[in-house]
Design a protein around this motif. Sequence first.
Motif, PDB file in Angstrom:
ATOM      1  N   TRP A 156       2.722  -1.399  10.767  1.00 19.54           N
ATOM      2  CA  TRP A 156       2.700   0.290  11.268  1.00 19.54           C
ATOM      3  C   TRP A 156       1.439   0.923  10.672  1.00 19.54           C
ATOM      4  CZ3 TRP A 156       6.519   4.428   9.213  1.00 19.54           C
ATOM      5  CH2 TRP A 156       6.210   5.503   9.594  1.00 19.54           C
ATOM      6  N   PHE A 157       1.185   0.818   9.365  1.00 19.92           N
ATOM      7  CA  PHE A 157       0.093   1.138   8.646  1.00 19.92           C
ATOM      8  C   PHE A 157      -1.149   0.754   9.170  1.00 19.92           C
ATOM      9  CE2 PHE A 157      -2.406   2.692   5.178  1.00 19.92           C
ATOM     10  CZ  PHE A 157      -3.638   1.666   5.150  1.00 19.92           C
TER      11      PHE A 157
ATOM     12  N   GLU B 210      -1.913   4.114  10.916  1.00 16.64           N
ATOM     13  CA  GLU B 210      -2.393   5.158   9.993  1.00 16.64           C
ATOM     14  C   GLU B 210      -3.779   4.684   9.198  1.00 16.64           C
ATOM     15  OE1 GLU B 210       0.520   7.382  11.002  1.00 16.64           O
ATOM     16  OE2 GLU B 210      -1.015   8.090   9.522  1.00 16.64           O
ATOM     17  N   HIS B 211      -4.197   3.264   9.171  1.00 12.39           N
ATOM     18  CA  HIS B 211      -5.220   3.048   8.470  1.00 12.39           C
ATOM     19  C   HIS B 211      -6.845   3.679   8.910  1.00 12.39           C
ATOM     20  CE1 HIS B 211      -8.658  -0.018   7.566  1.00 12.39           C
ATOM     21  NE2 HIS B 211      -7.991   0.086   6.272  1.00 12.39           N
ATOM     22  N   GLY B 212      -6.997   3.639  10.238  1.00 10.06           N
ATOM     23  CA  GLY B 212      -7.991   4.459  10.825  1.00 10.06           C
ATOM     24  C   GLY B 212      -8.007   5.883  10.174  1.00 10.06           C
TER      25      GLY B 212
ATOM     26  N   ALA C 229       8.023   4.037   1.049  1.00  9.79           N
ATOM     27  CA  ALA C 229       8.903   2.778   1.645  1.00  9.79           C
ATOM     28  C   ALA C 229       8.407   1.462   1.429  1.00  9.79           C
ATOM     29  CB  ALA C 229       9.030   3.104   3.346  1.00  9.79           C
ATOM     30  N   SER C 230       7.022   1.518   1.429  1.00  2.86           N
ATOM     31  CA  SER C 230       6.569   0.298   0.963  1.00  2.86           C
ATOM     32  C   SER C 230       6.626  -0.178  -0.113  1.00  2.86           C
ATOM     33  CB  SER C 230       4.762   0.215   1.357  1.00  2.86           C
ATOM     34  OG  SER C 230       4.223  -0.690   0.967  1.00  2.86           O
ATOM     35  N   LEU C 231       6.581   0.764  -1.240  1.00  2.00           N
ATOM     36  CA  LEU C 231       6.712   0.370  -2.797  1.00  2.00           C
ATOM     37  C   LEU C 231       8.315   0.062  -2.697  1.00  2.00           C
ATOM     38  CD1 LEU C 231       4.841   3.303  -4.677  1.00  2.00           C
ATOM     39  CD2 LEU C 231       4.152   0.788  -4.773  1.00  2.00           C
TER      40      LEU C 231
END
Length: 164
Positions: free
Chosen positions: A112-113, A117-119, A140-142
């Motif tokens: 998803w990132f 979201e990355h760009g 959420a990732s952490l």
Amino acid sequence: MTDLTEALRSSFVGVFMRDNPDLFPAMEMAHFVGLSILMGAMIVIDLRILGALTNVSYRASFKLIPVAIAGFLINLISGVAFICTNPALYLTNWAFWLKMGLVVLGGLNALWFTFAEHGKLSALPDDARAPAVARFMAFASLLFWVLVLLLGRLLPTFASVAGG
Ligand code: HEM
């Protein structure tokens, strides 16, 4: 389940791991290196998105993404080697399935990132706050990877409880 257990046990990896017992501790060492690399990279990337480490630019922190992927691949390979060595020990263990569920959630969150979201984050000026959705994803990732790590450490403990 017994078919899956037998298929993994009699696989080339399973037979090779049991024929070379020194490989198991070597895989455990690889698993620790992999999780250290993955966790180290994810902590920097996620804390940057959450607004900490502001002296590091978003783009500089994202240079650690290939490092995180390398750590994950080391754990995937060593993890599959563990499972094929003695699948009955893990496939009957609820902590193992919970860990695998969290690995999948962590992976989906990372996808998803990457695609959503990355760009946007890479285009942000460094003094700008990341959008709420990106901060939620970083939190959420952490959470997912720390739970995967804790469940991994507890796997042998839960295996003995489950009578493995
Ligand atoms: C990607 C797929 C993964 C698979 C299939 C997998 C599988 C396993 C298995 C089967 C074990 C038990 C080994 C034993 O009996 O000693 C284990 C242990 C462990 N795993 Fe994973 N794992 C994976 C990813 C991860 C990740 C991403 C982390 C950390 C972020 C992690 C952290 C741990 C830890 C801390 C242990 C305990 C090692 C020990 O104390 O001996 N694993 N893993």
